[in-house]
Design a protein around this motif. Structure first.
Motif, PDB file in Angstrom:
ATOM      1  N   MET A   1      51.326  60.851   4.708  1.00  0.00           N
ATOM      2  CA  MET A   1      50.617  60.007   3.775  1.00  0.00           C
ATOM      3  C   MET A   1      51.207  58.603   3.805  1.00  0.00           C
ATOM      4  SD  MET A   1      49.969  60.626  -0.285  1.00  0.00           S
ATOM      5  CE  MET A   1      50.613  62.241  -0.038  1.00  0.00           C
ATOM      6  N   LYS A   2      50.389  57.577   4.052  1.00  0.00           N
ATOM      7  CA  LYS A   2      50.893  56.205   4.138  1.00  0.00           C
ATOM      8  C   LYS A   2      51.394  55.744   2.781  1.00  0.00           C
ATOM      9  CE  LYS A   2      49.373  51.481   5.111  1.00  0.00           C
ATOM     10  NZ  LYS A   2      49.695  50.971   3.788  1.00  0.00           N
ATOM     11  N   PRO A   3      52.625  55.207   2.714  1.00  0.00           N
ATOM     12  CA  PRO A   3      53.139  54.745   1.431  1.00  0.00           C
ATOM     13  C   PRO A   3      52.384  53.529   0.942  1.00  0.00           C
ATOM     14  CG  PRO A   3      54.619  54.108   3.197  1.00  0.00           C
ATOM     15  CD  PRO A   3      53.582  54.997   3.806  1.00  0.00           C
ATOM     16  N   LEU A   4      52.123  53.453  -0.363  1.00  0.00           N
ATOM     17  CA  LEU A   4      51.478  52.299  -0.963  1.00  0.00           C
ATOM     18  C   LEU A   4      52.505  51.230  -1.250  1.00  0.00           C
ATOM     19  CD1 LEU A   4      49.141  53.916  -3.622  1.00  0.00           C
ATOM     20  CD2 LEU A   4      48.483  52.992  -1.420  1.00  0.00           C
ATOM     21  N   GLU A   5      52.089  49.969  -1.138  1.00  0.00           N
ATOM     22  CA  GLU A   5      52.909  48.906  -1.689  1.00  0.00           C
ATOM     23  C   GLU A   5      52.891  49.047  -3.204  1.00  0.00           C
ATOM     24  OE1 GLU A   5      54.810  46.653  -0.233  1.00  0.00           O
ATOM     25  OE2 GLU A   5      54.356  47.545   1.707  1.00  0.00           O
ATOM     26  N   LEU A   6      53.970  48.638  -3.849  1.00  0.00           N
ATOM     27  CA  LEU A   6      54.072  48.820  -5.296  1.00  0.00           C
ATOM     28  C   LEU A   6      52.950  48.109  -6.019  1.00  0.00           C
ATOM     29  CD1 LEU A   6      57.913  48.469  -5.696  1.00  0.00           C
ATOM     30  CD2 LEU A   6      56.564  50.523  -5.989  1.00  0.00           C
ATOM     31  N   SER A   7      52.521  46.956  -5.514  1.00  0.00           N
ATOM     32  CA  SER A   7      51.466  46.207  -6.186  1.00  0.00           C
ATOM     33  C   SER A   7      50.108  46.865  -6.070  1.00  0.00           C
ATOM     34  CB  SER A   7      51.394  44.789  -5.607  1.00  0.00           C
ATOM     35  OG  SER A   7      51.191  44.840  -4.201  1.00  0.00           O
ATOM     36  N   GLU A   8      49.976  47.885  -5.198  1.00  0.00           N
ATOM     37  CA  GLU A   8      48.692  48.557  -4.992  1.00  0.00           C
ATOM     38  C   GLU A   8      48.515  49.782  -5.870  1.00  0.00           C
ATOM     39  OE1 GLU A   8      47.427  48.995  -0.760  1.00  0.00           O
ATOM     40  OE2 GLU A   8      49.518  48.461  -0.402  1.00  0.00           O
ATOM     41  N   ILE A   9      49.559  50.214  -6.574  1.00  0.00           N
ATOM     42  CA  ILE A   9      49.507  51.475  -7.293  1.00  0.00           C
ATOM     43  C   ILE A   9      48.650  51.330  -8.535  1.00  0.00           C
ATOM     44  CG2 ILE A   9      50.854  53.217  -8.519  1.00  0.00           C
ATOM     45  CD1 ILE A   9      53.215  52.378  -6.753  1.00  0.00           C
ATOM     46  N   GLU A 297      41.547  61.088  -1.074  1.00  0.00           N
ATOM     47  CA  GLU A 297      40.411  61.201  -0.152  1.00  0.00           C
ATOM     48  C   GLU A 297      40.529  60.182   0.980  1.00  0.00           C
ATOM     49  OE1 GLU A 297      37.064  60.858  -2.732  1.00  0.00           O
ATOM     50  OE2 GLU A 297      36.924  63.045  -3.078  1.00  0.00           O
ATOM     51  N   SER A 298      41.037  58.998   0.649  1.00  0.00           N
ATOM     52  CA  SER A 298      41.251  57.982   1.684  1.00  0.00           C
ATOM     53  C   SER A 298      42.287  58.466   2.699  1.00  0.00           C
ATOM     54  CB  SER A 298      41.710  56.675   1.025  1.00  0.00           C
ATOM     55  OG  SER A 298      42.038  55.706   2.001  1.00  0.00           O
ATOM     56  N   ASP A 299      43.340  59.103   2.205  1.00  0.00           N
ATOM     57  CA  ASP A 299      44.364  59.649   3.104  1.00  0.00           C
ATOM     58  C   ASP A 299      43.768  60.724   4.016  1.00  0.00           C
ATOM     59  OD1 ASP A 299      46.349  58.034   2.074  1.00  0.00           O
ATOM     60  OD2 ASP A 299      47.057  59.515   0.630  1.00  0.00           O
ATOM     61  N   LEU A 300      42.866  61.534   3.458  1.00  0.00           N
ATOM     62  CA  LEU A 300      42.272  62.612   4.252  1.00  0.00           C
ATOM     63  C   LEU A 300      41.306  62.072   5.305  1.00  0.00           C
ATOM     64  CD1 LEU A 300      41.708  65.360   1.528  1.00  0.00           C
ATOM     65  CD2 LEU A 300      43.287  65.443   3.469  1.00  0.00           C
ATOM     66  N   LYS A 301      40.696  60.926   5.035  1.00  0.00           N
ATOM     67  CA  LYS A 301      39.838  60.319   6.058  1.00  0.00           C
ATOM     68  C   LYS A 301      40.680  59.874   7.254  1.00  0.00           C
ATOM     69  CE  LYS A 301      36.090  58.710   3.072  1.00  0.00           C
ATOM     70  NZ  LYS A 301      35.388  57.529   2.509  1.00  0.00           N
ATOM     71  N   LYS A 302      41.899  59.411   6.966  1.00  0.00           N
ATOM     72  CA  LYS A 302      42.792  58.984   8.039  1.00  0.00           C
ATOM     73  C   LYS A 302      43.410  60.183   8.750  1.00  0.00           C
ATOM     74  CE  LYS A 302      43.957  54.941   5.259  1.00  0.00           C
ATOM     75  NZ  LYS A 302      44.994  54.343   4.387  1.00  0.00           N
ATOM     76  N   ASP A 303      43.696  61.233   7.986  1.00  0.00           N
ATOM     77  CA  ASP A 303      44.318  62.434   8.568  1.00  0.00           C
ATOM     78  C   ASP A 303      43.773  63.657   7.836  1.00  0.00           C
ATOM     79  OD1 ASP A 303      45.843  64.455   9.597  1.00  0.00           O
ATOM     80  OD2 ASP A 303      47.769  63.728   8.831  1.00  0.00           O
ATOM     81  N   PRO A 304      42.700  64.260   8.344  1.00  0.00           N
ATOM     82  CA  PRO A 304      42.066  65.393   7.653  1.00  0.00           C
ATOM     83  C   PRO A 304      42.985  66.592   7.449  1.00  0.00           C
ATOM     84  CG  PRO A 304      40.622  64.519   9.367  1.00  0.00           C
ATOM     85  CD  PRO A 304      41.974  63.882   9.566  1.00  0.00           C
ATOM     86  N   GLN A 305      44.092  66.643   8.171  1.00  0.00           N
ATOM     87  CA  GLN A 305      45.009  67.774   8.042  1.00  0.00           C
ATOM     88  C   GLN A 305      46.252  67.441   7.211  1.00  0.00           C
ATOM     89  OE1 GLN A 305      45.623  68.824  12.222  1.00  0.00           O
ATOM     90  NE2 GLN A 305      44.129  70.478  12.006  1.00  0.00           N
ATOM     91  N   SER A 306      46.248  66.319   6.521  1.00  0.00           N
ATOM     92  CA  SER A 306      47.417  65.914   5.728  1.00  0.00           C
ATOM     93  C   SER A 306      47.672  66.904   4.597  1.00  0.00           C
ATOM     94  CB  SER A 306      47.209  64.519   5.144  1.00  0.00           C
ATOM     95  OG  SER A 306      48.214  64.219   4.196  1.00  0.00           O
ATOM     96  N   ALA A 307      48.766  67.651   4.697  1.00  0.00           N
ATOM     97  CA  ALA A 307      49.094  68.634   3.661  1.00  0.00           C
ATOM     98  C   ALA A 307      49.363  67.966   2.314  1.00  0.00           C
ATOM     99  CB  ALA A 307      50.290  69.475   4.097  1.00  0.00           C
ATOM    100  N   PRO A 308      50.136  66.855   2.245  1.00  0.00           N
ATOM    101  CA  PRO A 308      50.348  66.221   0.939  1.00  0.00           C
ATOM    102  C   PRO A 308      49.058  65.725   0.301  1.00  0.00           C
ATOM    103  CG  PRO A 308      52.023  65.490   2.495  1.00  0.00           C
ATOM    104  CD  PRO A 308      51.005  66.253   3.283  1.00  0.00           C
ATOM    105  N   ALA A 309      48.111  65.213   1.124  1.00  0.00           N
ATOM    106  CA  ALA A 309      46.848  64.725   0.561  1.00  0.00           C
ATOM    107  C   ALA A 309      46.012  65.876   0.017  1.00  0.00           C
ATOM    108  CB  ALA A 309      46.066  63.945   1.617  1.00  0.00           C
TER     109      ALA A 309
END
Length: 477
Positions: A1-9, A297-309
């Motif tokens: 899962m790509k880490p968010l910048e703090l300002s994006e949370i 859902e955005s994370d899953l679009k990038k990696d449909p098999q992402s277990a954390p997402a």
């Protein structure tokens, strides 16, 4: 899962609560219970007692994240780091505040708090270890008691209110700052650069001995600096309460020049592997549900098999009582990580909430095959046994949990219920007494303790336990 910048949370609306009121209650505790300034040499015992009252007041003002995995992870990691300290003045406890503030601080008596907002924005567990190690450095050097001791000419309640501002920073600090003199005194209560330097040096030492990467502090400070917006109110409170970011980076880089990385231990590997699930839980619990769903859902679009997402999306759906969808995502996450305890816990709980207790029990037993000491799975297993009216088995598990610190107060409540269903009323009232005592409802606790002690032919050992419970402090935080 790509880490968010703090300002994006995206932060959950209405989640922020000021800690100032809680610490002002802490100030009142000092005036009433420790006899004012005569106690401000802050002996170890005074600070320990003050720390307990401090935590109680924080609990009244803040929501603590009570997810079993989060509580276990932060305390397991903290105590892993604690073993590399020299002198330990207090038994350390670690808490995650369900609040979007970007900050962390140590309270009196070894109680260390980190806000979920700061934790969610971290990229790797080394940043979390660096923050905890730094705060442990403040505790080891007894900087909090020193700040109080150096300013004891000020009225106690005022001083500790100022100290609250120094610890919390940001807008919350301004709520109790009145006048330029007060603002000036608040600056005196901030940790000095020497304090920060010493805490960084101690934190670096703990990190180096533990096997974590001490550069985690540099990564975090740079990330926080990138999160700043225009205006003083936009500066992350961590940078306000822990000043000297550029100097701290330079100091850490100097210490890193002689640093030799160590091979990862099994403990380090465990914390690294589970860190994305910690973040997923906090993102699901601490941000607006719709925003959290979009992020997963955005994370899953990038990696449909992402277990954390999949895992995080399952938590969001479970919170909305969409149990079938939640179970589907948990199972997809398990396909990628079949031995991940947090996934198994939440899958079992979703089955439990759907009324499938037998299936839930199979999931929890599978989790316990991986880790027989997993308190979260044990507690949920006991709940399913209780739901199926298997009260003897439920009490056996709850009694085991009552010996595993820290103990959830719900363990004592459910022990009371389960013993009551078995007509073991003395034990039932005893545990209800413990439960209400931990809540601070002393009249209810007294009623249950006295009722437990009134049964004819009562067990002398139980009577002794009741008397001790009535005299001693709460056995559980």
């Amino acid at each position: 899962m790509k880490p968010l910048e703090l300002s994006e949370i995206p932060l959950k609306k209405g989640i922020f609560r000021s800690v100032v009121t809680g610490v002002m209650a802490f100030a009142l505790f000092f005036n009433v219970h420790l006899g004012g300034w005569s106690a401000l040499a802050l002996s170890l015992e005074d600070e320990r007692i003050a720390g307990e009252q401090f935590v109680a007041s924080i609990r009244k003002q803040f929501d603590l994240v009570d997810d079993d995995f989060v509580v276990d992870y932060i305390n397991d990691l903290g105590h892993y780091l604690v073993q590399f300290l020299g002198t330990r003045y207090f038994p350390f406890r670690f808490y995650v505040l369900n609040d979007g503030t970007l900050n962390a601080f140590a309270g009196p008596g070894g109680h260390i708090f980190i806000f979920s907002g700061l934790l969610i924005g971290m990229d790797r567990v080394d940043e979390l270890a660096a923050v905890l190690s730094h705060e442990m450095g403040h505790v080891s050097a007894r900087h909090i008691s020193a700040r109080i001791e150096q300013n004891k000419m000020i009225a106690l309640a005022t001083l500790l209110g100022m100290l609250a501002g120094a610890l919390v920073g940001g807008k919350a600090a301004g709520a109790i700052m009145t006048g330029s003199a007060a603002a000036g005194m608040q600056k005196q209560l901030n940790y000095s650069r020497e304090d920060e330097r010493q805490a960084d040096q101690l934190g670096f030492k703990y990190m180096e001995a533990s096997g974590f990467d001490p550069a985690g502090m540099i990564d975090l400070i740079k990330r926080l600096e990138r999160a700043q917006f225009v205006g003083p109110d936009a500066v992350p409170p961590y940078l306000l309460t822990h000043p000297g970011g550029s100097e701290r980076i330079a100091t850490t880089e100097t210490m890193l020049s002689d640093y030799v990385p160590r091979p990862n231990s099994p403990e380090i590997e465990k914390y690294r592997k589970l860190f994305p699930y910690l973040k997923a839980i906090l993102r699901a619990l601490s941000t607006d549900p719709q925003d959290a769903e979009r992020l997963f859902e955005s994370d899953l679009k990038k990696d449909p098999q992402s277990a954390p997402a999949h895992f995080g999306l399952g938590i969001v759906l479970k919170q909305r009582s969409e149990y079938a969808g939640a179970i589907d995502h948990f199972e997809k996450a398990l396909e990628q990580e079949p031995d991940a305890l947090p996934i198994l816990r939440h899958l079992g709980e979703a089955c439990q909430l759907q009324g499938q207790d037998r299936r839930a029990i199979r999931v929890f037993e599978r989790a316990l095959e991986i880790d027989s000491l997993d308190k979260g799975s044990l507690f949920l297993l006991a709940l399913s046994r209780q739901s199926l009216e298997e009260y003897g088995e439920a009490t056996r598990i709850y009694e085991r949990l009552a010996t595993m610190e820290p103990v959830k107060n719900e363990v004592f409540y459910n022990l009371g219920l389960s013993y009551g269903r078995q007509n073991k009323l003395a034990l039932a009232h005893y545990y209800f007494g413990i439960y209400f005592k931990n809540l601070g409802e002393l009249e209810k606790a007294k009623f249950h303790f006295q009722t437990a002690d009134s049964f004819p032919g009562n067990d002398p050992a139980l009577s002794n336990r009741i008397q001790r419970a009535m005299k001693e402090g709460s056995p559980s935080q």
